[in-house]
Enzyme design. Sequence first.
Site: not given
Length: 510
Positions: A116, A120, A127, A231, A436
């Site tokens: 989207n 993220m 945080a 891309v 992460h």
Amino acid sequence: MIHLPRADVLIVGGGLMGATAARLLREQAPSARIAMVDAGAPIGTTPGVHLHDIADPAIWGQYNTRVRSGIQGMYTGAEVVREVPDAIDAVAPGMFHTLAFGEEAEAMPATAIAWNAGGMGVHWTAATPWPAGSEVFADDEEWDEDLAAAQRVFGVRAPSIGPTALGIRVLEVLDARFGAAAPDDRRPQAMPMAVRRGADGTLLRTSPSTIFPPIADGSDDAFALATGALVTSLIVEEGRVSGARVRDIRDGAETEGRADTVLVCADALRTPQLLYASGIRPESLGRYLNEHAFIASRALLDLGRFRLTLDDLPTAQPGEFCTDSLWIPHNGPRQPFHGQVMNVTYVDDDGHAIAHSVGVSLYTPVESRPENRVIFSDTEHDLAGMPRMRIEFAYSDADRALIDRALVVAQETAEAFGAIDPATELAHLAPGSSLHLTGTVRSGAEDDGTSVCDPDGRVWGIEGLYLAGTGVVPTAVVANATLTGAITAVRAARAIAQRLAPDHLRKGTP
């Protein structure tokens, strides 16, 4: 067909890292022509708006229902999709398990990618604990300034959610357990967050559209954004990058975007994927894939132990699900875990408090090893038509020992607030759960085969090509990786600005 005007800088990826670079480039080079491409479409009508703050009530409700759903809920925003259509042009914008895009990701089954506009950056928790100790990846005099710049751009504030009166008591318990191993500025405290307070008092999350408003409002004539623009490869001619080949997701039409400098910040999986598809394949590409292990626990607060009644329980601020968001900083071998503590008051249909829980999550560092990696296929393609990924990831013996230690610490910490059932209220979440990911295009001081780029994100051997994002981070990150990743965007933006023609630069810019 997508049309991209010739640019001084082409940014691949419209998430938090791309937005940070665009803002800092604009601050340092007011007239530079910047183009940005993002493969996904907006969720809603405006690119880059955080789902916590989106105006559409249906989307807002879906996001917040997910947020309230459990320990990991707030990390996944709108519900993560596990099944997708056969064709990429039929995929609605959102967050998807990597497996759903046709990748071989069983070794990290909880890994997800955002498809989207804003990446993220429209889903994240906001945080922003700051990196320290072993997480610091640049031993130079600019580190403190770069960290401060990332905090400024993100609008980091602490305290943000709490501490309430009960949150202060929780912090006292945490400090008794963890404070002895910490310097004063890294004792248990309120979680730093990238938020601002709206006119109605609600907390609004930093997102790509707030970092660089032209992403949402088109207010910058020297900035162009294309969404739904994948891309497929970078254009490299005689050892220097000169642009990118772009496919329109809606109709498959292909075009080229030309630029003097290209910055790729397409996340820790798709950045190396794009380099591979472009024939840029250094030895360390995709290697050193890392993610801290995620240990979660939760206890219902024992009111009698704390001499409280239901009437003493705090209520959450408008728009929030927890009453307190607290931080246990990591502090070396004596206290190697990053802790997030979220307190939630449960209420009945009439809004009366019925219980309060203390959720303790510990991030456990994992060794950076080259055998943990992403491998790309020369013959198979994923849903987007890019080289199919295969993730190889496993814990070392040292990792497993530290995870076992974290499980004990998490349980004991939760039990300081109330009884828990380890079978249902203590878990080591599946790899990929934290979202992460780091290390796949890691930086290094030398082109010695263990890094893809230098500490400012310059790709070794390719003139004009830069990288930013968590994939560039070479250290074993313990806390949330977003702010650490933003430092790579700060450094890349500064280095790119120094390449631009002098007439683009603000007076006094080096």
